[in-house]
Motif scaffolding. Structure first.
Motif, PDB file in Angstrom:
ATOM      1  N   LEU A  43       0.949  -1.315  -0.030  1.00  0.00           N
ATOM      2  CA  LEU A  43      -0.135   0.054  -0.084  1.00  0.00           C
ATOM      3  C   LEU A  43       1.043   1.174  -0.049  1.00  0.00           C
ATOM      4  N   TYR A  62      -0.585  -1.615  -5.893  1.00  0.00           N
ATOM      5  CA  TYR A  62      -1.995  -1.638  -5.554  1.00  0.00           C
ATOM      6  C   TYR A  62      -2.617  -3.039  -5.823  1.00  0.00           C
ATOM      7  N   ALA A  65      -1.440  -5.294  -3.344  1.00  0.00           N
ATOM      8  CA  ALA A  65      -2.259  -5.407  -2.001  1.00  0.00           C
ATOM      9  C   ALA A  65      -3.483  -5.974  -2.109  1.00  0.00           C
ATOM     10  N   ALA A  75      -6.913   0.042  -0.957  1.00  0.00           N
ATOM     11  CA  ALA A  75      -6.188  -0.453  -1.984  1.00  0.00           C
ATOM     12  C   ALA A  75      -7.039  -0.316  -3.256  1.00  0.00           C
TER      13      ALA A  75
END
Length: 169
Positions: A43, A62, A65, A75
């Motif tokens: 993140l 992202y 994540a 996210a």
């Protein structure tokens, strides 16, 4: 937690707070190399790379994540923003919609509706605005955007007038 991933993450946070973005990025990268399931590392790596206008790298971070925490608002929202900045509007819609399931504030509504507009779906944009206005009927920004949408995109002048009349009251 004193795992090697957490130590590099914490060092990255300290560097980031000191304005040392390159060093922070490096430490976040090391944190996720140490533990590929380290959500906070992915993140924050996404955030610092996005701040550096490296949206393709932010997108990757992202996405990683989300592999760890698929329902994460942060996210999903940040991935959608990274995609939006790359003009990947259709893909951004999916992640803005995921984020909106957790939080339906203006922060999500404006770029989601804009993504619909940019993919030639003004009716869906109007619905996003209208749904938001049901709970926030006096939100000037959204009222104005909906009015402009009706006026410029859908050519529904009566609906546009209705929105602008609400604004002027």
């Amino acid at each position: 937690d004193d795992s090697p991933a957490d130590l590099h993450y914490t060092y990255g946070k300290l560097l980031e707070e000191s304005g040392e973005m390159a060093g922070a990025e490096k430490q976040y990268r090391v944190s996720v190399q140490k533990d590929a399931r380290y959500f906070k590392g992915w993140l924050n790596l996404g955030r610092v790379t996005a701040q550096g206008q490296k949206f393709d790298q932010a997108e990757h971070a992202y996405r990683q994540a989300l592999l760890v925490e698929p329902a994460s608002y942060e996210a999903n929202f940040n991935l959608a923003n990274a995609l939006f900045k790359q003009k990947k509007y259709q893909t951004a819609i999916e992640y803005f919609e995921n984020a909106r399931r957790n939080e339906s504030g203006r922060e999500v509504v404006l770029p989601l509706a804009s993504s619909y507009e940019n993919t030639s779906q003004p009716e869906k944009a109007a619905k996003v605005y209208a749904d938001f206005l049901k709970e926030n009927p006096k939100d000037r920004v959204v009222l104005e955007r909906l009015g402009y949408l009706y006026y410029r995109k859908t050519k529904e002048k009566d609906k546009a007038l209705e929105q602008f009349n609400k604004l002027l009251k």
